[in-house]
Design a protein around this motif. Structure first.
Motif, PDB file in Angstrom:
ATOM      1  N   SER A 122      26.187  40.878  31.365  1.00 16.86           N
ATOM      2  CA  SER A 122      26.184  40.987  32.829  1.00 16.86           C
ATOM      3  C   SER A 122      24.800  41.355  33.322  1.00 16.86           C
ATOM      4  O   SER A 122      24.067  42.093  32.674  1.00 16.86           O
ATOM      5  N   GLU A 124      22.459  42.184  37.092  1.00 12.63           N
ATOM      6  CA  GLU A 124      22.466  42.579  38.502  1.00 12.63           C
ATOM      7  C   GLU A 124      21.203  42.060  39.162  1.00 12.63           C
ATOM      8  O   GLU A 124      20.240  41.700  38.498  1.00 12.63           O
ATOM      9  N   LEU A 360      37.089  44.685  34.941  1.00 13.74           N
ATOM     10  CA  LEU A 360      35.945  44.545  35.846  1.00 13.74           C
ATOM     11  C   LEU A 360      34.687  44.394  35.004  1.00 13.74           C
ATOM     12  O   LEU A 360      34.356  45.257  34.191  1.00 13.74           O
ATOM     13  N   SER A 362      31.478  43.559  36.437  1.00 18.77           N
ATOM     14  CA  SER A 362      30.320  44.087  37.158  1.00 18.77           C
ATOM     15  C   SER A 362      30.725  44.338  38.593  1.00 18.77           C
ATOM     16  O   SER A 362      31.425  43.532  39.199  1.00 18.77           O
ATOM     17  N   VAL A 363      30.270  45.468  39.124  1.00 25.42           N
ATOM     18  CA  VAL A 363      30.580  45.859  40.506  1.00 25.42           C
ATOM     19  C   VAL A 363      29.296  46.321  41.161  1.00 25.42           C
ATOM     20  O   VAL A 363      28.558  47.129  40.594  1.00 25.42           O
ATOM     21  N   SER A 364      29.008  45.792  42.336  1.00 26.18           N
ATOM     22  CA  SER A 364      27.833  46.228  43.087  1.00 26.18           C
ATOM     23  C   SER A 364      28.040  47.651  43.580  1.00 26.18           C
ATOM     24  O   SER A 364      29.135  48.027  43.992  1.00 26.18           O
ATOM     25  N   ALA A 378      31.869  41.783  43.184  1.00 25.64           N
ATOM     26  CA  ALA A 378      32.261  42.185  41.836  1.00 25.64           C
ATOM     27  C   ALA A 378      32.686  40.954  41.047  1.00 25.64           C
ATOM     28  O   ALA A 378      33.058  39.917  41.609  1.00 25.64           O
ATOM     29  N   GLU A 414      35.512  35.949  41.060  1.00 23.97           N
ATOM     30  CA  GLU A 414      34.464  36.633  41.823  1.00 23.97           C
ATOM     31  C   GLU A 414      35.088  37.215  43.086  1.00 23.97           C
ATOM     32  O   GLU A 414      35.820  36.529  43.800  1.00 23.97           O
ATOM     33  N   VAL A 449      39.093  48.270  43.395  1.00 23.56           N
ATOM     34  CA  VAL A 449      37.635  48.157  43.419  1.00 23.56           C
ATOM     35  C   VAL A 449      37.156  48.895  44.655  1.00 23.56           C
ATOM     36  O   VAL A 449      37.540  48.561  45.785  1.00 23.56           O
ATOM     37  N   VAL A 451      34.486  49.612  47.240  1.00 17.36           N
ATOM     38  CA  VAL A 451      33.314  48.935  47.793  1.00 17.36           C
ATOM     39  C   VAL A 451      32.748  49.800  48.909  1.00 17.36           C
ATOM     40  O   VAL A 451      33.415  50.045  49.920  1.00 17.36           O
TER      41      VAL A 451
END
Length: 836
Positions: A122, A124, A360, A362-364, A378, A414, A449, A451
């Motif tokens: 992953s 970013e 999950l 990847s999560v911003s 994410a 996504e 998730v 956010v």
């Protein structure tokens, strides 16, 4: 291996050294690598040998992706293995993928011929997910092993040629070419080996009787069974087979079927009946009594066999996801030692017993509120270990939130924004993702998730009021807090931090007020004088800390409150002694005769400038009085012959402030029968000298002549002035000064105007007492104005003085009562009076 549009060939994990192959093989491998690199697939593929040392290199991810190690570090690349164990680690400095531990293929993939480990890489900034696959290649590190060191077979001597006796198979943890390949039997004259393949592909080894046994010749036979794999060099394992020749037992047990095929659902409870096998032996007695047993200990872990009845029941946990088929071999033995075998093929049926799993990737950390719709928030993957519809999950988002799911590739999704975001409305979202399979009894999983919405400077500060009004007393010392202005900003952090400042034009002097940049407190920086500045108006700007900053303005009005800081100032009589010679009052003056008028002004405003007059001291208190609001000094009674010729009056002028301020004026008043200057001087300079009789006569005659001439000249001058005034009347309405300060003539009431002329260098003076001065409107005005003009202009010089209290110009002084007779008294003297 393939990566993001650029590929590298299948990498063989050469960190531990090449195990086989020559130059031609390496050339071929290199060509394959080039082809795969150019293919541009979406998956990184590598291969490594098992048993490689820890931290051995799997492949150079940075090179294969066409990125530098610094780019990997900047994009926070990280490797996540699929499953509970982390098998790989990415070196952020070199971009090399290494193993975290020694890989044992037999432990990782015990039932699969091919073994692959999957991982996800992953990134970013921007968010990106690349899937990787590492094939673990088998090494011939395990030898075939038999369950027992020795196998004992009891075979009756009556066994017919061609009879087959099953032996326990050897187990080799290696697979493929390194797995078990063949069996061999030590040389003998009675037995040979035969291999049989089951329905599931399993191989069974059996001992075949080639020549009849003779107990009397050989009571026991000792054979060695060798199992060999196909490795290089090959590995092998042995077991000793001891054949015991039994005495005659003519009949062997016979199963009703050679193969039993049954189906059982996974997760069946322990004790559930799977199948019942049955074997018959025509012998009697102990030779005809049959007992059942498994030929493999492994079967006893999952199933239970009743030795007497042949019932097979569930003992352990049957899991379709682990093994779909189970091959069981059952041995039936009679009392004489004869035995028969049958196979039981158990097919495990899938049950929807596994809920989908959401992972999950990847999560911003946060999403800016101005992010456009469609921004990736994410990455997640969903899998279900069941098969068929039971293993096909569907994903959805619960609730009304501005997000949506889009499919990336197989079982990967996504999470994207679907609408504009506003942090001031909602600062954080808890997005609930639900995955459900399509089984008859649907199972689901839920993942939340979180956010966070990042703040953007999209709100300007807002004042609580458009204009602020504050009061300050004049002469207030600097740095006095008057109040505060307040502005709020809906943004957060620096974007919502408001600072205040005054708006000043270039070159403009510093204002008299200041605003604290942080709190918005308003204070004066220097004392203000109400007489100079009545109000201060400035513009306050509130700006936030965003980039670029946003601002708003408000009007700030600071009103100056008057204080009683000015004492009354006496304009007449002047303080420099210009009126020291005094005022002349005829002896025949009646009550209410106007002696003089004290004129004073006060620079303050309001009640601080309201003046009242009092007679503070007098030579004869009962003879004179002072108008409370007009300042006019009049006789309180008729002047008598016994009254003193000279009087000194002190008039006190006081305002209405808190505390009040005052000033005083001194008047000298002389009582005289005539208006001869010589006589007045003689009486002042030599009052004790007795004039000669003849001289007195001459002086009397001169005084009479001079007085007559003066009266005639004055009458002519007044007549001429009146004619000029009438001849030069303006065509517009007259205007009056707004205050005494504006008129420049003191604070006289509008009902009287005094014209004072003094000749320089002499004591001659002339006073003209005119009647009320009312405006005379010109002809041609409307009817109402014409009537007002007629009524006003018809008033004579002897018209009564206007009452100050009636006009409503000033309240009464404290502790006094209105004197109507004093304020409304009529003038009884001539229109003008002069003396020399």
């Amino acid at each position: 291996m393939e990566a993001g549009g650029k590929g590298r060939p299948w990498r063989r994990g050469t960190a531990s050294g090449s195990r086989s192959g020559g130059g031609e093989r390496r050339v071929l491998l290199w060509l394959v690598c080039v082809c795969v690199w150019e293919s541009g697939a979406e998956t990184l593929r590598y291969s490594v040998w098992e048993e490689m040392a820890r931290d051995s290199s799997v492949g150079n991810v940075a090179r294969d992706l066409g990125l530098s190690p610094s780019q990997l570090a900047a994009r926070k690349a990280r490797v996540v293995s699929e499953g509970s164990e982390q098998h790989f680690r990415l070196d952020p400095h070199s971009g090399v993928l290494t193993v975290t531990e020694t890989l044992d293929r037999e432990r990782i993939c015990p039932h699969s011929e091919s073994c692959a480990l999957f991982f996800k890489l992953s990134f970013e900034n921007p968010v990106q997910l690349i899937r990787g696959e590492v094939e673990v290649r088998d090494v011939n590190d395990n030898s075939p092993v038999f369950p027992q060191k020795e196998v004992v077979l009891e075979i009756p001597e009556m066994a017919s040629t061609g009879s087959r006796f099953p032996l326990e198979e050897a187990r080799d943890k290696d697979l493929g070419i390194n797995g078990l390949q063949n069996y061999s039997l030590s040389p003998n004259s009675h037995f040979s080996l035969a291999l049989e393949t089951g329905k599931g592909g399993a191989e069974f080894v059996k001992l075949v009787l080639e020549r009849p046994l003779d107990r009397e010749e050989h009571r026991e036979l000792h054979l060695v069974l060798t199992a060999t794999d196909g490795g290089s060099p090959p590995r092998s394992g042995t077991v000793e087979v001891r054949v015991v020749v039994l005495d005659a037992n003519d009949n062997m047990p016979v199963f009703s079927r050679e193969v039993y095929e049954v189906r059982v659902a996974e997760n069946s409870p322990p004790g559930q009946l799977v199948v019942r096998v049955s074997a018959a032996d025509p012998d009697e007695g102990s030779n005809g009594k049959v007992e059942y047993e498994f030929t493999s200990e492994e079967s006893g872990n999952l199933f239970y066999l009743n030795a007497a009845t042949g019932e097979i029941r569930v003992l352990g946990n049957l899991d379709f996801e682990e093994t779909e088929y189970h091959d069981i071999e059952v041995k039936a033995t009679d009392g004489g030692g004869l035995s028969a075998h049958c196979k039981v093929h158990v097919e495990v049926l899938d049950v929807n017993d596994n809920a989908p799993e959401i992972e999950l990737s990847s999560v911003s950390a946060s999403v800016p509120e101005d992010a456009p719709p469609g921004t990736v928030v994410a990455l997640l993957s969903v899998r279900d270990r069941d098969s068929g519809d039971n293993g096909r999950p569907e994903c959805a988002i619960e609730g009304d939130v501005p997000f949506r799911l889009t499919a990336a590739f197989a079982d990967h999704y996504e999470l994207r924004t679907s609408a504009a975001l506003d942090r001031e409305t909602t600062a954080e979202y808890n997005v609930s993702i639900v995955a459900a399979d399509r089984g008859r009894a649907r199972l689901s999983a839920r993942e939340s998730v979180r956010v966070r919405i990042g703040d953007v400077n999209d709100n300007a500060p807002r004042f609580t009021q458009a204009a602020y009004s504050m009061w300050v007393s004049e002469n207030e010392a600097g740095a006095v807090r008057l109040g505060s202005v307040k502005a709020t900003d809906a943004d957060a952090g620096a974007n919502g931090r408001v600072r205040y400042a005054l708006v000043r034009e270039e070159g403009e002097e510093r204002p008299a007020v200041s605003v604290d940049a942080e709190s918005g407190d308003v204070s004066v920086v220097r004392p203000l004088d109400y007489e100079e500045v009545r109000a201060v108006e400035v513009t306050v700007r509130a700006a936030d800390g965003g980039s670029p900053p946003r601002s708003a303005t408000a009007l700030l009005r600071v009103l100056v409150r008057d204080e009683n800081d000015n004492a009354p100032v006496v304009l007449h009589p002047p303080a420099d002694g210009g009126a020291a010679l005094g005022e002349l009052v005829p002896r025949r003056a009646r009550a209410g005769y106007l002696v003089a008028k004290v004129v004073a002004v006060d620079a303050d405003a309001g009640q601080n400038a309201w003046l009242c007059y009092e007679l503070a001291k007098a030579t004869e208190p009962g003879l004179f009085r002072v108008g409370l609001h007009s300042g006019e000094v009049r006789t309180a009674r008729a002047v008598g012959e016994r009254d003193a010729a000279r009087h000194r009056l002190v008039v006190l002028v006081r305002d209405r402030g808190r505390p009040p301020r005052s000033a005083s004026a001194t008047l000298a008043v002389a009582l005289a029968d005539g208006f001869s200057e010589g006589r007045l001087r003689a009486s002042e300079e030599a009052p004790a000298a007795e004039p000669d009789g003849r001289l007195t006569l001459y002086l009397s005659v001169c005084l009479a002549c001079v007085s007559a001439l003066f009266v005639a000249g004055a009458a002519a001058a007044v007549a001429a002035k009146v004619r000029r005034a009438r001849r030069g009347e303006p065509g517009t309405l007259p205007t009056f000064p707004r205050s005494a300060a504006d008129s420049g003539a003191g604070s006289l009431p509008r009902s009287y105007v005094y014209d004072v002329r003094l000749a320089a260098g002499t004591v001659d003076s002339e006073f003209r007492f005119l009647g009320p001065l009312f405006p005379c409107f010109p002809a041609g005005l409307p009817q109402g104005a014409a009537e007002q003009r007629s009524s006003l202009c018809s008033a004579g010089l002897g018209q009564e003085e206007g009452d100050w209290a009636v006009q409503g110009r000033a309240p009464l002084c404290e502790g006094t009562a209105p004197r109507a007779a004093e304020e409304n008294g009529s003038l009884d003297q001539s229109p003008w009076l002069s003396h020399q």
